[in-house]
Design a protein around this motif. Sequence first.
Motif, short mmCIF file in Angstrom:
data_model
loop_
_atom_site.label_atom_id
_atom_site.label_comp_id
_atom_site.label_asym_id
_atom_site.label_seq_id
_atom_site.Cartn_x
_atom_site.Cartn_y
_atom_site.Cartn_z
N GLY A 557 0.78 -1.23 0.00
CA GLY A 557 0.00 0.00 0.00
C GLY A 557 0.81 1.28 0.00
N GLY A 558 2.15 1.19 0.05
CA GLY A 558 2.98 2.40 0.06
C GLY A 558 3.57 2.69 -1.31
N THR A 559 4.66 3.47 -1.32
CA THR A 559 5.26 3.87 -2.60
C THR A 559 5.84 2.69 -3.37
N GLY A 572 10.54 -3.32 1.65
CA GLY A 572 11.56 -2.57 0.93
C GLY A 572 11.39 -1.08 1.03
N LYS A 573 12.15 -0.38 0.22
CA LYS A 573 12.12 1.07 0.20
C LYS A 573 12.45 1.56 -1.19
N THR A 574 11.63 2.47 -1.70
CA THR A 574 11.87 3.07 -3.01
C THR A 574 12.84 4.24 -2.87
N GLY A 575 13.42 4.65 -3.99
CA GLY A 575 14.33 5.78 -3.97
C GLY A 575 14.42 6.45 -5.33
N SER A 576 14.46 7.78 -5.31
CA SER A 576 14.71 8.56 -6.52
C SER A 576 15.75 9.60 -6.18
#
Length: 796
Positions: A557-559, A572-576
Amino acid sequence: MATEKKKNNQQPDRRGNRTILGRTIALMVLFGIVIFIPLLMKLYDIQIVNHEHYEELAIDQQTRDVAVAANRGTIYDSKGTPLAQSATAYDIIVSPRDLNTVQENYRKKAEDYASGKRKEPPGPEPTDEAVAAKLAEILGMDKDTILLRLQKDTSYVKLAGKVEDEVNDQILAFKLEYSLSNALYSTPTSKRYYPYNSLAAQVIGFVNSENQGAYGMEAIYNDELAGETGRVVTAKNGKGTEMLSRYENYYDATNGNNLNLTIDASIQYYCERILDKGIEMFDVQNGGFAIAMDPKTGAILAWANSPTYDLNSPSAVNSEKTLAELETIKNTYGADSDEYKEALGNAQLSQWRNKAINDTYEPGSTFKSIVLAAALEEGVVSESDHFNCTGSVTVPGLTKPIRCSRRDGHGDQDLAKAVANSCNPAFMAIGERLGAEKFYDYMEDFGFLDKTGIDMQGEQDTSVLIWPRENFTGPYGYTSLLTASFGQRFQVTPIQLITAASAVVNGGHLMKPYVLQSITDADGNVLKSTESTEVRQVISEETSERCRKILEGVVDGGTGHNAYQAGYHIGGKTGSSETLEDDHTIVSFLGFAPAEDPQVVILLAYDNPKPTGPNSNYTAGGWYISGGVMAARMAGELLGNILDHLGIEKQYTAEELSRADVLVPNAVGLPAADAQKAVEAQGLTVRTVGSGETVTGQIPVQGASIPGGSQVVLYLGEEKPTDQVEVPNVQGKTPAAAKQALVDAGLYLKAGGVADYTENTRAAGQSIAAGTLVERGTVVEVQFTDNTASTAGAGF
């Protein structure tokens, strides 16, 4: 008296004789010394001063000494699959001096044949011209080049190295035909082969023309792999002809040892495939990288880079774009120009380069996983804390406010929601609570101020790329702390980040990463092995468990929801990472699975997806440039493949089970009522065609795997259609519209991608291309994604 007088007269003669004799002896000694001094000097020069030189000349004249290369050790993956191996090849050598002797012998034979002394003709004449022409044909070389080499006054000229059996057989046949046994010969050597071409190229590396490691593991462990060269020493007679058998000595070569890597060839393939797929789909300009690690041991399971290269032809440039640029430079400046040579060298270094260890980058929001762990461990935040996001934060000393990914703000959110939203203002507040001193301590504890010590070449030293402690605690430290809290304006290596992230989710243990599992000899005896090494415990088991749960919410439900895979719990974790260059973004995803007990951690990044224009957030293909839209989507597919390969059992929720694939039962020949019960018992629905009492046909056929809840068509007395249907284009459609389009065509939809459908969910890819003719009842897998800034959290 007379006699006495006679004696007295003879006395002077004796003295004179003695004088003459003495003078003669003296002169002989003198002249002997004078004569022998140069001879003695020459002997001294030969025996003492230039002993080694003349010894070499004698040995060269009396013997032929040929090196026998040792077979280089094999490099295996973790399952015993050969990634680099050696096989016998041949060096082709000619002796111009011996060729002259062969030609002289031929002329004698020709004369004997002409005079009748010899009955058999001597065969074709081995002139320099004839020999050079035939060798050029066999070896694919220039004839004039070979002619020049045949004119050298030496016994050893290497014409070609490491030729295959096919070529060597032709050489042997030519040698026999022209009676060149003493002038032309091939010696066995070792040639390096890489069965999977570019697979794990930057990890394995390659060897140079001398079969010595030049790069990667080939270079690092060259001494172990190389073995010891053997020799064949053959005596020659006064005519220079080799005397075989008892005049020949063999000194056996000792083959090298083998390397057993932690790399899994299958996982490596998945990583390389997903890199290529994303680069093409998102129009990525600078390639990317993908690393897979066992978080419990630090073992590297896969390590992929783009651009890459073929290990069997390491100097060949692979990129079509780069080749076109090189061609332009060559046409402009010439192939021998410094400009072209420099451009070619840079292109080769670029594809040999291991980005994930040699290069650094700003980690962006993937670093928030580290900040979360530190804050939870220090007790400055808890799951019950709330953070209010208005969309931006004004920071004293900065001319512009720091904005959140969501410009209108996330509003009130608890800690888990703030992490799932990748909310910058929330993490600035968390960093502020942690404080500059503690923040810096944890950067050090998680290994960002030191090299990881991995057994690979060229690990970058990032200590100069991260601010010193006083930059955090000094007058401007407040701004540094806030920007670092969401992963900006400092640089790390990818290997540092994935190593630190593993400590976040593995119970808090910072493990030293490694690639070499063991070294074994030819008999399989283990000579050296690598044991997993814990550097330090950074956070507690309890904190690590809390982090895993919160980070799972990023995918649920997150990024990172585009990383969803049915049956698997992924965190996990997204990154830009917005670099200092305009319109240059590195999109990434740091993921682990299964979330409750991680068996694998991955870091996937694409460097610089091409925007449509200045300040644009979209690619020409319509993709929003962000880690959530791009990297998460690809990382989900990658993790699904890896977990399937590792045999991790899927754990479906009730909703997932209702959509899970089921096998269609056999209904043909059954009464209509019984057939309907059998189909519905599998969680499928039924539609009947015809009015008969028995099922005469069905779509799909027995054993087909289709999503639960799908409809099976039963034909009662009617003939089942056998015509093929055209697959429709469902790209860009909503889930409902895509399903309807396939149903109308007589096909089935299997959905992949995001777990929850929203108004922004669209089909991003289909397993069977639109326009393809297939049988009715075929299942088409469709990947869905949310390709918008709002749902992707602007890629953070």
